[in-house]
Design an enzyme around this catalytic site. Structure first.
Site, mmCIF file in Angstrom:
data_model
loop_
_atom_site.group_PDB
_atom_site.id
_atom_site.type_symbol
_atom_site.label_atom_id
_atom_site.label_comp_id
_atom_site.label_asym_id
_atom_site.label_seq_id
_atom_site.Cartn_x
_atom_site.Cartn_y
_atom_site.Cartn_z
ATOM 1 N N GLU A 158 0.848 -1.191 0.000
ATOM 2 C CA GLU A 158 0.000 0.000 0.000
ATOM 3 C C GLU A 158 0.882 1.239 0.000
ATOM 4 O O GLU A 158 2.019 1.222 0.461
ATOM 5 C CB GLU A 158 -0.894 -0.018 1.236
ATOM 6 N N ARG B 240 -7.591 -0.205 -24.723
ATOM 7 C CA ARG B 240 -7.995 -1.230 -25.691
ATOM 8 C C ARG B 240 -9.321 -1.891 -25.319
ATOM 9 O O ARG B 240 -9.959 -2.512 -26.156
ATOM 10 C CB ARG B 240 -6.894 -2.286 -25.820
ATOM 11 N N HIS C 98 -6.544 4.823 -28.004
ATOM 12 C CA HIS C 98 -6.697 3.683 -28.917
ATOM 13 C C HIS C 98 -7.858 3.906 -29.883
ATOM 14 O O HIS C 98 -7.818 3.472 -31.029
ATOM 15 C CB HIS C 98 -6.915 2.403 -28.111
ATOM 16 N N LYS D 222 -5.337 -8.758 -41.290
ATOM 17 C CA LYS D 222 -4.876 -9.879 -40.461
ATOM 18 C C LYS D 222 -6.046 -10.543 -39.764
ATOM 19 O O LYS D 222 -7.118 -9.953 -39.571
ATOM 20 C CB LYS D 222 -3.867 -9.395 -39.419
ATOM 21 N N ARG E 183 -6.810 -12.570 -36.060
ATOM 22 C CA ARG E 183 -6.234 -12.720 -34.724
ATOM 23 C C ARG E 183 -7.052 -13.761 -33.958
ATOM 24 O O ARG E 183 -8.143 -13.446 -33.453
ATOM 25 C CB ARG E 183 -6.239 -11.373 -33.992
ATOM 26 N N ASP F 236 1.315 2.909 -36.360
ATOM 27 C CA ASP F 236 0.390 2.310 -35.400
ATOM 28 C C ASP F 236 0.322 3.189 -34.158
ATOM 29 O O ASP F 236 1.136 4.106 -33.989
ATOM 30 C CB ASP F 236 0.854 0.897 -35.028
ATOM 31 N N GLY G 297 4.285 -8.659 -32.278
ATOM 32 C CA GLY G 297 3.998 -9.744 -33.211
ATOM 33 C C GLY G 297 3.430 -9.237 -34.529
ATOM 34 O O GLY G 297 3.869 -9.656 -35.605
#
Length: 309
Positions: free
Chosen positions: A39, A95, A129, A191, A193, A217, A224
Site C-alpha cells: 500500500e 484497448r 486507442h 490480419k 487474430r 500504429d 507480433g
C-alpha cells in the site's frame, strides 16, 4: 504562468522533469510513501491551495500507476487546488473500449469514471486507442497527437519512394492521414487474430515493390503484428521497412522480435519509459508538446492549432 504547479507520479518522473525544463518551472514537491504490504500514500509537500495543478502520470501496467494517480487527484482535491489536470501521456486500459464479446468489462470507461469520481477537472492525453473514448469522460479532454513529433522525423529521413502502411485495418484512419500529409500511397495489412496478442494470417492490400515503407500504429505491445507486417513487406518487394508508433508498450519478448525482424528501426514517443534493450528502438520526446499544451491551457489558448494533422 506562475499560478500552476506540475507534479509527477513515480512512473513518469523522467518525462515530468523534461516538461518542467521546457516550461522553465521547478517540479512540484510530492511524497509517495510505500508500506511493507504494498500500500502507499500520497502527500503534497507544498501548498497547492487555489493553484492549478498538473499531475503527470501514464497509467501503463502495473495498476499501481493508476492508483497512484487517483490518490494524487484525491489529495489535490482535499488540499483545495483550484483545478486538477491529469496529464496521462499513455492512457492504459484503452484497448477495452467496447463489448467485443459477451460478459466483458469496458475498462476504458471504468477508468474514466474513476478519474472523474476522484475529482479530476481536465484530462490531457495522447493518441487514445479509439478517438471516441473522449466521450467516456464528463470533463474536458485535450487529445494530443504524436504526429506532431513523428511527422517531422519521417520528413527528416528523405525517403525516396515513401509508402505509408498500417499493420491492421483498424489503424487505417491514422495511416490515411499520414499518407495524405505526405501525398504518398497507402498500403493496408489485413490480419486475423485467433486470440489476443497472437496473429494468425496476414495479407497485403496494395503494392510495395521497391518502396520505402513506414508502418504506422498507435502502440506496439508484443510486436507480433508489426514484425510480421515488416517481414511480409520485404517478401513482397519493399526496399526498406520502418515503423513508428505512439506508445512503447513492448511487453515480453517484443524487443527480441523487433531485433530479429526486417525492421530497420522502430520509433516511439517517450510516453512510456523503455530501457533500450533493442538497438532498433528509438524514442522521441513529447515533453515540449505537453509543456506547450499546459501553457495554452493556462493562457486559455487554442490547443488544436499545434496539430499538424
Amino acid at each position: 504562468m506562475n499560478n500552476f504547479l506540475v507534479f509527477s507520479g513515480t512512473a513518469t518522473q523522467y518525462l515530468a522533469e523534461k516538461i518542467c525544463n521546457s516550461l522553465g518551472v521547478p517540479q512540484g514537491k510530492i511524497n509517495i510513501t510505500r508500506f511493507a504490504d504494498g500500500e502507499f500514500s500520497v502527500s503534497y509537500e507544498e501548498s497547492i491551495r487555489g493553484r492549478d495543478v498538473f499531475l503527470v502520470q501514464s497509467t501503463f501496467p502495473n495498476s499501481d500507476n493508476l492508483m497512484e494517480l487517483l490518490l494524487m487527484i484525491d489529495a489535490a482535491k482535499r488540499a483545495s487546488a483550484r483545478t486538477i489536470n491529469a496529464v496521462i501521456p499513455y492512457f492504459g486500459w484503452a484497448r477495452q473500449d467496447r463489448k467485443d464479446k459477451p460478459r466483458v468489462a469496458i475498462g476504458a470507461k471504468l477508468v474514466a469514471d474513476m478519474l472523474s469520481v476522484a475529482g479530476v477537472n481536465r484530462v490531457i492525453t495522447m493518441d487514445l486507442h479509439a478517438d471516441q473514448e473522449q466521450g467516456f469522460f464528463n470533463v474536458p479532454v485535450d487529445h494530443l497527437y504524436a504526429s506532431s513529433v513523428l511527422l517531422p522525423y519521417i520528413e527528416s529521413l528523405h525517403l525516396e519512394n515513401l509508402v505509408i502502411a498500417t499493420p491492421d485495418v483498424g489503424g487505417s484512419k491514422r495511416a490515411s492521414a499520414y499518407s495524405k500529409f505526405f501525398g504518398c500511397p497507402l498500403v493496408l495489412c489485413n490480419k486475423t487474430r485467433p486470440r489476443p496478442n497472437q496473429v494468425g494470417t496476414m495479407q497485403i492490400i496494395g503494392d510495395v515493390t521497391n518502396a520505402d515503407v513506414v508502418l504506422v500504429d498507435d502502440m506496439v505491445d508484443t510486436a507480433g503484428t508489426i514484425t510480421k507486417a515488416a517481414d511480409l513487406m520485404i517478401e513482397n518487394g519493399a526496399r526498406s521497412v520502418r515503423a513508428i508508433a505512439s506508445h512503447c508498450v513492448m511487453s515480453g519478448a517484443a524487443s527480441e522480435r523487433v531485433q530479429n525482424s526486417q525492421l530497420e528501426e522502430i520509433v516511439f514517443t517517450d510516453s512510456i519509459p523503455y530501457s533500450n534493450r533493442s538497438a532498433k528502438v528509438k524514442q522521441i520526446s513529447i515533453a515540449d508538446l505537453i509543456a506547450e499544451t499546459i501553457r495554452r491551457v493556462e493562457d486559455n489558448e487554442s490547443i488544436s492549432s499545434q496539430y499538424l494533422i
